[in-house]
Scaffold this motif. Structure first.
Motif, short mmCIF file in Angstrom:
data_model
loop_
_atom_site.label_atom_id
_atom_site.label_comp_id
_atom_site.label_asym_id
_atom_site.label_seq_id
_atom_site.Cartn_x
_atom_site.Cartn_y
_atom_site.Cartn_z
N VAL A 94 0.85 -1.19 0.00
CA VAL A 94 0.00 0.00 0.00
C VAL A 94 0.89 1.24 0.00
N GLN A 95 0.66 2.13 -0.95
CA GLN A 95 1.38 3.41 -1.02
C GLN A 95 0.36 4.54 -0.92
N VAL A 96 0.67 5.53 -0.10
CA VAL A 96 -0.27 6.61 0.18
C VAL A 96 0.43 7.94 0.03
N GLN A 97 -0.28 8.92 -0.50
CA GLN A 97 0.22 10.29 -0.57
C GLN A 97 -0.83 11.24 0.01
N GLY A 98 -0.35 12.21 0.76
CA GLY A 98 -1.26 13.21 1.33
C GLY A 98 -2.32 12.61 2.23
N GLY A 99 -1.94 11.64 3.06
CA GLY A 99 -2.90 11.02 3.98
C GLY A 99 -4.00 10.25 3.26
N GLY A 100 -3.77 9.89 1.99
CA GLY A 100 -4.78 9.15 1.22
C GLY A 100 -5.67 10.05 0.40
N LYS A 101 -5.61 11.35 0.62
CA LYS A 101 -6.46 12.27 -0.15
C LYS A 101 -5.95 12.46 -1.57
N VAL A 102 -4.63 12.46 -1.73
CA VAL A 102 -4.04 12.68 -3.05
C VAL A 102 -4.00 11.39 -3.85
N CYS A 103 -3.48 10.31 -3.24
CA CYS A 103 -3.34 9.05 -3.97
C CYS A 103 -3.27 7.87 -3.01
N ILE A 104 -3.91 6.77 -3.38
CA ILE A 104 -3.81 5.48 -2.69
C ILE A 104 -3.54 4.44 -3.77
N THR A 105 -2.46 3.67 -3.60
CA THR A 105 -2.14 2.60 -4.55
C THR A 105 -2.01 1.30 -3.79
N VAL A 106 -2.79 0.30 -4.21
CA VAL A 106 -2.76 -1.02 -3.58
C VAL A 106 -2.37 -2.03 -4.65
N THR A 107 -1.28 -2.75 -4.41
CA THR A 107 -0.78 -3.74 -5.35
C THR A 107 -0.74 -5.10 -4.67
N ASP A 108 -1.23 -6.14 -5.36
CA ASP A 108 -1.21 -7.49 -4.80
C ASP A 108 -0.78 -8.49 -5.86
N ASP A 109 -0.46 -9.70 -5.41
CA ASP A 109 -0.07 -10.78 -6.33
C ASP A 109 -1.11 -11.88 -6.35
N GLY A 110 -2.38 -11.50 -6.23
CA GLY A 110 -3.47 -12.48 -6.21
C GLY A 110 -3.81 -13.03 -7.59
N ARG A 111 -4.99 -13.60 -7.70
CA ARG A 111 -5.38 -14.29 -8.93
C ARG A 111 -5.55 -13.34 -10.11
N GLY A 112 -5.93 -12.11 -9.86
CA GLY A 112 -6.09 -11.15 -10.94
C GLY A 112 -7.42 -11.31 -11.66
N MET A 113 -7.67 -10.40 -12.61
CA MET A 113 -8.92 -10.40 -13.38
C MET A 113 -8.62 -10.26 -14.86
#
Length: 587
Positions: A25-44
């Motif tokens: 999880v990567q966050v900028q500006g306390g989550g107001k500017v950007c939230i990025t969540v990356t996982d290695d799950g099954r995908g779509m």
């Protein structure tokens, strides 16, 4: 989606449901500017992305059974809700495909699915400009630091429940959290290692294992020693089927289990995991699934209270390591003490008779200085120092008594250190435990009121009390319904004496309304026991001989909960020899 932490929670839960072994999880500006969540799950795949952002669409109810929910999220509301108030981009690659696909949503407007470059399998979700489409909600968010605190707490709770998954959290380029996945060879050890990473190593050192099973429900986890406590209940982590919850029933149950060992303004530290068949619990009673409803709450309540009390009893006289750490930190080595100043200061306080020539010779730095045979007059020691008695070896856990200081503190020597015991506090606990045992054996004596007392309550509160009449009778309180919205009290516990019946019953009604638990009566009964124990225990200022001091130590070792008094304070402090040597620069 109330705040950035809500979006993080939904996205991370989706990643866990997708079988991810790592979530970043990567966050900028306390989550107001950007939230990025990356996982290695099954995908779509390309055909699944447009469905994933539709309302009420979910892949997590394979049998269409709302009463049998096995996933953290299943409503099909998270992604479309986030997309309606932000600029959302989803890129994903299935584990069995070489192609990755991407879709974007901006303020609810859905774009086309198109190919994208993504080397690793799994899903990456970018949430930018959260609440840009709803400025009123954005206006009422807290500061970046406050929002990050909520995000960190959310991720930590999910990490506790999933030790097999690795997590990381980065805020504005600064790494806040990095948790490696724990091997599942031993789930209990893996869980404790993860809890130690999140809650601190002190918790792992002062935690007691908790295990129980009752009628299909299972409980496991760890509970802190009573002397390892906090000023608030924020360090109480509760999970149901892997789902973090803040349930009043469970919090009230923990309070009931520890009420015998902590002061009212102190709170235990626990991490408890309840596993129950999914059809026996409703996780859909709260929009954020923060609360649950059990089909039979009594079974869960009884299982938790019984398991915690058993763990506390197993701990025996053990006190938390933080007590010794605090004691060592209190030692402040003094430097540059002038010998003349020390001598003049002592001379001003010591009795003149001490400087008699015969006594002075006895305390000269010779062999007699190492084993003085003459004690100064008015000494606070109960008798001259003696060798450790052979029948009370120092190999006992709490060692052998050596001396009594200030007529209240017993100093004992152990195999690898010393123990300092507060004689009044420990005897108060010993007397209290004996009184509770006697109370359990003989039951609670009742006294009949000369004039039954009618207590006016609301209709709901009166109905709740009347429905628990049998349980209350076991605690010595006999009452029954008395018209609409009232109860009549006919008998009360005899040990309460002349008590405020109206106040007692109203407190009971409040406890039932808030925690569904009859705590007030137990509190009052145990408070009376505690008060009687306090007055019946060995008081400060009483001189004890070696036999009495050693008998007190042996009783401590044989009595559960003797590591803390009735108010949650430690009854003894243990200092290891290595720590003492550090104080004198020997290590």
């Amino acid at each position: 989606i109330e705040r950035p932490a809500s979006a993080v929670k939904e996205l991370v839960e989706n990643a866990i449901d997708a079988g991810a072994t790592r979530v970043d999880v990567q966050v900028q500006g306390g989550g107001k500017v950007c939230i990025t969540v990356t996982d290695d799950g099954r995908g779509m795949g390309a055909d699944e992305l447009p469905v994933a952002i539709q309302r009420h669409a979910t892949s997590k109810l394979p049998d269409d059974d709302l009463l049998n929910v096995r996933y953290l999220g299943f409503r099909g509301e998270a992604l479309p809700s986030i997309g309606s108030v932000s600029r959302l981009t989803i890129s994903s690659r299935r584990h069995d495909s070489a192609d990755a696909w991407e879709i974007a949503i901006e303020g609810g407007e859905v774009g086309e699915v198109h190919p994208t470059a993504q080397s690793q399998q799994g899903t990456r979700i970018d949430v930018r400009d959260l609440f840009f489409a709803t400025p009123a909600r954005l206006k009422f968010l807290k500061s970046d630091i406050a929002e990050m605190r909520h995000i960190t707490d959310t991720l930590e709770r999910l990490a506790m429940a999933n030790p097999e998954v690795g997590f990381s959290l980065t805020s504005d380029g600064r790494k806040l959290l990095r948790l490696e996945p724990q091997k599942q060879a031993d789930l209990f050890d893996a869980r404790l290692r993860r809890l130690a990473d999140v809650m601190g190593r002190d918790f792992a050192e002062n935690a007691m294992p908790v295990v129980a099973e009752r009628e299909g429900a299972k409980l496991y986890g760890f509970a802190g020693l009573p002397t390892f406590n906090r000023g608030t209940s924020t360090a109480q982590y509760l999970f149901v089927n892997g789902r973090p919850v803040r349930d009043k029933l469970l919090l009230g149950t923990v309070r009931a289990a520890y009420q015998d060992f902590l002061a009212r303004d102190r709170h235990p530290v626990v991490a408890l995991f309840v596993e129950i068949p999914s059809e026996e619990v409703d996780v859909n009673v709260h929009p954020a699934k923060a609360e649950v409803r059990f089909r039979d709450a009594g079974i869960i309540r009884g299982m938790i209270i019984g398991a915690l009390k058993h763990a506390l009893a197993e701990a025996g006289f053990r006190a938390s390591s933080s007590v010794s750490t605090s004691a060592l930190s209190a030692f402040q080595p003094r430097e540059n003490i002038a010998p003349q100043a020390f001598a003049s200061s002592y001379a001003a306080q010591a009795p003149a008779a001490f400087y008699d020539s015969a006594q002075a010779r006895a305390w000269q730095p010779q062999d007699s200085f190492l084993s003085p045979q003459v004690a100064p007059p008015h000494s606070r020691w109960n008798d001259a120092p003696q060798p450790v008695p052979q029948d009370v070896p120092q190999y006992y856990p709490l060692g052998a008594a050596c001396a009594q200081l200030h007529a209240n503190y017993i100093v004992a020597q152990t195999q690898d250190g010393i123990v300092i015991v507060d004689q009044h506090a420990v005897h108060e606990r010993l007397v209290y435990e004996r009184m509770k045992a006697a109370l359990a054996e003989t039951g609670i004596a009742r006294q009949t009121l000369l004039l039954p007392e009618v207590v006016e309550l609301g209709s709901y509160a009166a109905h709740q009390l009347a429905s628990r009449a049998q349980e209350l009778a076991e605690l010595g309180l006999v009452l029954e319904s008395f018209g609409e919205g009232a109860v009549v009290v006919r008998e009360i516990p005899a040990m309460l004496g002349d008590t405020d019946v109206q106040g007692l019953v109203r407190d009971l009604a409040d406890n039932l309304a808030e925690y569904d638990e009859t705590l007030a009566l137990r509190d009052k009964l145990e408070h009376i026991c505690g008060t009687m124990a306090c007055h019946g225990s060995v008081r400060s200022g009483r001189i004890l001989n070696h036999a009495e001091m050693n008998a007190l130590l042996r009783q401590m070792e044989a009595t559960p909960h003797s590591g803390q008094c009735n108010h949650g304070r430690p009854t003894y402090v243990e200092l290891k020899l290595a720590d003492i040597e550090k104080l004198f620069g020997r290590r």
